[in-house]
Write an enzyme that holds these catalytic residues in place. Structure first.
Site, short mmCIF file in Angstrom:
data_model
loop_
_atom_site.label_atom_id
_atom_site.label_comp_id
_atom_site.label_asym_id
_atom_site.label_seq_id
_atom_site.Cartn_x
_atom_site.Cartn_y
_atom_site.Cartn_z
N LYS A 7 0.86 -1.23 0.11
CA LYS A 7 -0.01 -0.03 -0.10
C LYS A 7 0.98 1.38 0.11
O LYS A 7 1.51 1.58 0.83
CB LYS A 7 -0.90 0.07 1.24
CG LYS A 7 -1.88 0.94 1.31
CD LYS A 7 -1.74 1.89 2.11
CE LYS A 7 -2.35 3.54 2.46
NZ LYS A 7 -1.89 4.41 1.20
N GLU A 67 9.63 2.39 10.85
CA GLU A 67 10.58 3.37 10.73
C GLU A 67 9.82 4.56 10.64
O GLU A 67 9.06 4.81 9.42
CB GLU A 67 11.51 3.17 9.80
CG GLU A 67 12.29 2.04 10.06
CD GLU A 67 13.25 2.13 11.06
OE1 GLU A 67 13.65 3.16 11.70
OE2 GLU A 67 13.69 0.92 11.64
N CYS A 100 13.47 11.55 6.23
CA CYS A 100 13.19 11.37 7.55
C CYS A 100 14.56 11.68 8.42
O CYS A 100 14.55 11.90 9.45
CB CYS A 100 12.91 10.04 7.69
SG CYS A 100 14.23 8.79 6.68
N GLU A 103 8.79 17.57 14.18
CA GLU A 103 9.40 17.29 13.03
C GLU A 103 8.32 18.12 11.77
O GLU A 103 7.37 18.28 11.87
CB GLU A 103 9.24 16.00 12.38
CG GLU A 103 9.64 15.50 11.21
CD GLU A 103 9.49 14.01 10.54
OE1 GLU A 103 8.24 13.61 10.64
OE2 GLU A 103 10.17 13.57 10.21
P1 NAP Z 1 2.20 8.97 6.86
O1 NAP Z 1 1.32 10.18 6.86
O2 NAP Z 1 2.59 8.24 8.25
O3 NAP Z 1 2.05 7.82 5.94
C1 NAP Z 1 2.57 6.85 5.53
C2 NAP Z 1 1.68 5.65 5.09
O4 NAP Z 1 0.73 4.97 6.00
C3 NAP Z 1 1.00 6.15 3.66
O5 NAP Z 1 0.96 5.06 2.90
C4 NAP Z 1 -0.26 6.48 4.40
O6 NAP Z 1 -1.57 6.33 3.57
C5 NAP Z 1 -0.60 5.19 5.34
N1 NAP Z 1 -1.52 5.43 6.32
C6 NAP Z 1 -2.01 6.51 7.07
N2 NAP Z 1 -2.81 6.23 7.98
C7 NAP Z 1 -2.72 4.81 8.12
C8 NAP Z 1 -3.63 3.84 9.24
N3 NAP Z 1 -4.39 4.45 10.05
N4 NAP Z 1 -3.38 2.64 9.01
C9 NAP Z 1 -2.47 2.06 7.94
N5 NAP Z 1 -1.75 3.12 7.18
C10 NAP Z 1 -1.97 4.38 7.38
O7 NAP Z 1 3.52 9.57 6.52
P2 NAP Z 1 3.84 10.37 5.32
O8 NAP Z 1 3.17 11.70 5.25
O9 NAP Z 1 3.67 9.54 4.01
O10 NAP Z 1 5.62 10.61 5.20
C11 NAP Z 1 6.19 11.58 6.16
C12 NAP Z 1 6.72 10.64 7.17
O11 NAP Z 1 7.19 9.58 7.11
C13 NAP Z 1 7.66 11.54 8.04
O12 NAP Z 1 7.23 11.44 9.26
C14 NAP Z 1 9.07 10.87 7.92
O13 NAP Z 1 10.03 11.20 9.07
C15 NAP Z 1 8.69 9.53 7.91
N6 NAP Z 1 9.76 8.94 7.19
C16 NAP Z 1 10.43 8.08 7.89
C17 NAP Z 1 11.46 7.27 7.49
C18 NAP Z 1 12.27 6.24 7.97
O14 NAP Z 1 12.92 5.39 7.54
N7 NAP Z 1 12.42 6.42 9.24
C19 NAP Z 1 11.60 7.32 5.98
C20 NAP Z 1 10.91 8.08 5.27
C21 NAP Z 1 9.85 8.86 5.93
P3 NAP Z 1 -2.03 7.61 2.83
O15 NAP Z 1 -0.91 8.27 2.13
O16 NAP Z 1 -3.17 7.00 2.29
O17 NAP Z 1 -2.54 8.57 4.08
#
Ligand code: NAP
Ligand code: MG
Length: 482
Positions: free
Chosen positions: A175, A250, A284, A382
């Protein structure tokens, strides 16, 4: 296949069944949508899990040779299509085209690196305390795993999860982020072209709260690997814990770069600029706090501001230093945090506004604040945008304390000429990645990657020599021959 078929279930490209449409926008030209199509619904996600569960019986029986040759073929196909994939990525996510090319090439390297696991992700023979008993371990696939990914590295992150899951014999329901379904679809098309059997990889494009939620709650899912925000990651981890399945999360970061008085200030400034503003701060591992010793803070601040003001900003296709933010939501977040920092008493040195002539996309100037202290939200939360906070420390211990005074612990960096200080930093810093005289961003595939504290579940590092462990059960076998 028409361009509204984004769901790939059991080897078929189909439309989403929900009434809800997804519109993909180019953040450089948001008024001109790239694609509109129906999202998957919960029932389709359930179906994808069932199909993947069925496929796992035959997939786990495939030989290492079959699995590694398939992954090598995927790598070659990615390489053959670098330009087109990079353009898709840049249009959808916004990053500079050279960064997209780099990410796509890296995805190919990732498939090659993990292909090698097919023959090396082994169990062990272990000396036995009983001479009549032979003791060894074996590794088996978990079964069917859900892979949930963010938008910021929309081909590299899915690639390392997919490659590791597949090479260890798991089937997958993937997904992707709702911001970046196009590149996800292209990646799965290449897996299909390489000959991945029906049902082994399934793609469901839909909202996190329905499709994502179904994937974490469904009884057919035997493990979840998630990369994204800490809020969502913790929610998923809780659901997985209730079901007793392995979960890998992560998550976010608030990464410090510490600069000691003996550092090369020019190098430190270059690194801070690359770490804070590269990829528009949407990594990130982005540098968001520059913690400088009081003896060098003024010189460093001048060098950073001068460089920030010289960065080029524009559409990713023009290959600027900084493209737009990914979405309207992220754009609002960036400007909200600039207001918050000002209200808290931080001093804005440069940036903080939309650049002239770029009013239509989600652009923001590289932004630098100083007089930031640990009690401010700008030092704790963040932003995920190009906003750097400069903080001043009076000695090494104060700098470490400041660096660790956040909930996150993903990446970190120290600039110093003294390797004893560097070693002390590496030991004392609460972060999963430590750079000595380097940017907080960037990592090597063969090194373990992941955070500490609120940045990670710390269940198993991704990348590196042992990333396969997450995707396998380990059994300890005691064989006493009759
Ligand atoms: P996000 O909003 O947490 O979304 C990540 C994924 O989770 C998306 O596919 C999202 O789908 C899905 N999701 C959202 N709500 C969910 C739920 N209730 N149940 C299951 N899945 C759900 O993060 P983002 O905005 O895409 O990315 C930015 C974040 O990622 C930042 O905080 C960044 O630090 C972090 N990040 C961390 C790393 C690492 O390796 N530590 C690497 C890259 C990014 P939808 O898009 O459909 O909402
Ligand atoms: Mg989001």
């Amino acid at each position: 296949m028409t361009d509204t078929q984004y769901q790939y279930i059991d080897g078929e490209w189909i439309e989403g069944d929900s009434d809800d449409e997804m519109t993909v926008r180019n953040p450089a030209v948001p008024d001109d949508p790239l694609a509109t199509f129906p999202r998957a619904d919960r029932e389709q996600a359930r179906n994808a899990v069932n199909v993947a569960t069925e496929a796992s019986e035959t997939w786990e029986e495939t030989t290492p040779d079959e699995r590694d040759s398939l992954l090598y073929d995927v790598a070659d196909l990615i390489d053959d299509n670098v330009d087109e994939l990079a353009q898709t990525l840049t249009k959808e996510e916004g990053k500079a085209i050279s960064s997209s090319r780099g990410e796509v090439s890296r995805a190919a390297e990732i498939f090659r690196f993990f292909a090698s696991y097919a023959r090396t992700a082994t169990g062990e023979t272990i000396p036995s305390s009983d001479p009549d008993t032979f003791t060894y371990t074996i590794r088996e696939p978990l079964g069917t795993v859900a892979l949930v990914t963010p938008w910021n590295f929309p081909i590299a992150t899915p690639s390392w999860k997919l490659a590791t899951a597949l090479v260890t014999g798991n089937t997958v329901v993937f997904k992707p982020s709702s911001q970046t379904p196009m590149i996800a679809k292209r990646l799965v098309e290449l897996l299909e072209l390489a000959g991945i059997p029906d049902g082994v990889v399934n793609l469901v494009v839909g909202s996190g709260s329905t499709v994502g939620d179904e994937l974490t709650m469904n009884d057919g899912i035997d493990g979840v690997s998630f990369t994204g925000s800490t809020g969502v990651g913790r929610q998923i981890a809780q659901a997985a814990a209730d079901r007793g399945i392995p979960i890998q999360t992560e998550m976010g970061g608030k990464n410090p770069q510490v600069v000691l008085p003996d550092a090369d200030i020019e190098d430190a400034a270059d690194a801070a600029i690359g770490g804070a503003f590269g990829l528009t701060g949407q990594a990130c591992t982005a540098t968001s706090r520059l913690i400088a010793h009081e003896d060098v803070v003024d010189e460093l601040t001048d060098a950073v501001v001068e460089r920030a003001e010289s960065l080029s900003i524009g559409p990713g296709m023009d290959d600027p230093d900084m493209g737009p933010a990914v979405s309207e939501e992220q754009d609002e977040t960036n400007f909200d945090y600039i207001d918050i920092a000002k209200e808290e008493g931080a001093t804005l040195l440069t940036g903080g506004t939309r650049p002239d002539g770029l009013e239509s996309g989600y652009y923001i100037e590289p932004t630098v604040f100083t007089d930031v202290t640990s009690d401010m939200r700008i030092a704790q939360e963040e932003v995920f945008g190009p906003v750097l906070s400069i903080m001043e420390a009076s000695d090494f211990d104060g700098a470490i304390k400041m660096a660790n005074d956040v909930e996150f612990g993903l990446s970190s960096s120290v600039f110093t000429a003294d390797m004893a200080s560097a070693r002390r930093f590496a030991n004392a810093i609460e972060a999963g990645v430590v750079k000595i005289n380097g940017t907080t961003t960037g990592s090597q595939i063969q090194m373990p990657f992941g955070g500490m504290k609120a940045s990670s579940s710390e269940t198993q590092k991704e990348m590196g020599q042992t990333a396969y462990e997450f995707y396998t059960h380990e059994k300890a076998v005691y064989r006493t021959d009759p």
